[in-house]
Design a protein around this motif. Structure first.
Motif, PDB file in Angstrom:
ATOM      1  N   ALA A  40       0.848  -1.186   0.000  1.00 50.14           N
ATOM      2  CA  ALA A  40       0.000   0.000   0.000  1.00 50.14           C
ATOM      3  C   ALA A  40       0.887   1.240   0.000  1.00 50.14           C
ATOM      4  O   ALA A  40       2.050   1.174   0.412  1.00 50.14           O
ATOM      5  N   PRO A  41       0.352   2.367  -0.464  1.00 50.65           N
ATOM      6  CA  PRO A  41       1.142   3.598  -0.484  1.00 50.65           C
ATOM      7  C   PRO A  41       1.711   3.944   0.884  1.00 50.65           C
ATOM      8  O   PRO A  41       1.009   3.922   1.888  1.00 50.65           O
ATOM      9  N   GLY A  42       3.010   4.210   0.914  1.00 48.53           N
ATOM     10  CA  GLY A  42       3.659   4.597   2.156  1.00 48.53           C
ATOM     11  C   GLY A  42       3.956   3.460   3.105  1.00 48.53           C
ATOM     12  O   GLY A  42       4.427   3.694   4.222  1.00 48.53           O
ATOM     13  N   LYS A  43       3.685   2.230   2.667  1.00 50.44           N
ATOM     14  CA  LYS A  43       3.925   1.074   3.545  1.00 50.44           C
ATOM     15  C   LYS A  43       4.908   0.119   2.900  1.00 50.44           C
ATOM     16  O   LYS A  43       5.141   0.155   1.697  1.00 50.44           O
ATOM     17  N   GLN A  44       5.454  -0.754   3.726  1.00 53.61           N
ATOM     18  CA  GLN A  44       6.368  -1.776   3.224  1.00 53.61           C
ATOM     19  C   GLN A  44       5.601  -2.891   2.533  1.00 53.61           C
ATOM     20  O   GLN A  44       4.419  -3.106   2.807  1.00 53.61           O
ATOM     21  N   ARG A  45       6.280  -3.576   1.654  1.00 55.75           N
ATOM     22  CA  ARG A  45       5.670  -4.722   0.994  1.00 55.75           C
ATOM     23  C   ARG A  45       5.368  -5.792   2.049  1.00 55.75           C
ATOM     24  O   ARG A  45       6.215  -6.110   2.888  1.00 55.75           O
ATOM     25  N   GLU A  46       4.169  -6.350   1.952  1.00 55.50           N
ATOM     26  CA  GLU A  46       3.664  -7.274   2.961  1.00 55.50           C
ATOM     27  C   GLU A  46       3.457  -8.663   2.356  1.00 55.50           C
ATOM     28  O   GLU A  46       2.827  -8.792   1.300  1.00 55.50           O
TER      29      GLU A  46
END
Length: 115
Positions: A40-46
């Motif tokens: 998601a925008p602004g987040k790390q790859r999950e």
């Protein structure tokens, strides 16, 4: 080289379902595992889910049973079924393939969940 092409993203209403597909092509020799991640925008790859050549699956603890990964070995394709989608599932979903010591990634497919 291995190419991965994701499909099935788009706009979906909260509470609905979607199925993502990822087709692998190119120098397919012996796939160890295929999986799905999202960012998601602004987040790390999950990490979301992985399916191994044996058929064993592994899921992120946070998914709570809404996600199901499956694979068609004959088509070198992996699927991700997502049920009861939520606005927080909005993200770019990426396919991953592990072959030998190498990791390959698709370009990603956008999933947007409207409330």
């Amino acid at each position: 080289q291995v190419q991965l092409v994701e499909s099935g993203g788009g706009l979906v209403q909260a509470g609905g379902s979607l199925r993502l597909s990822c087709a692998a092509s190119g120098s397919i020799l012996s796939i160890k595992a295929m999986g799905w991640y999202r960012q998601a925008p602004g987040k790390q790859r999950e990490f979301l889910a992985m399916i191994y050549s044996s058929g064993t699956t592994h899921y992120a603890d946070s998914l709570k049973g809404r996600f199901t990964i499956s694979r068609d070995n004959a088509k070198n394709t992996v699927y991700l079924q997502v049920n009861s989608v939520k606005p927080e599932d909005t993200s770019v979903y990426y396919c991953n393939l592990v072959q030998g010591p190498y990791d390959y990634w698709g370009q990603g497919t956008q999933v947007t969940v409207s409330s």
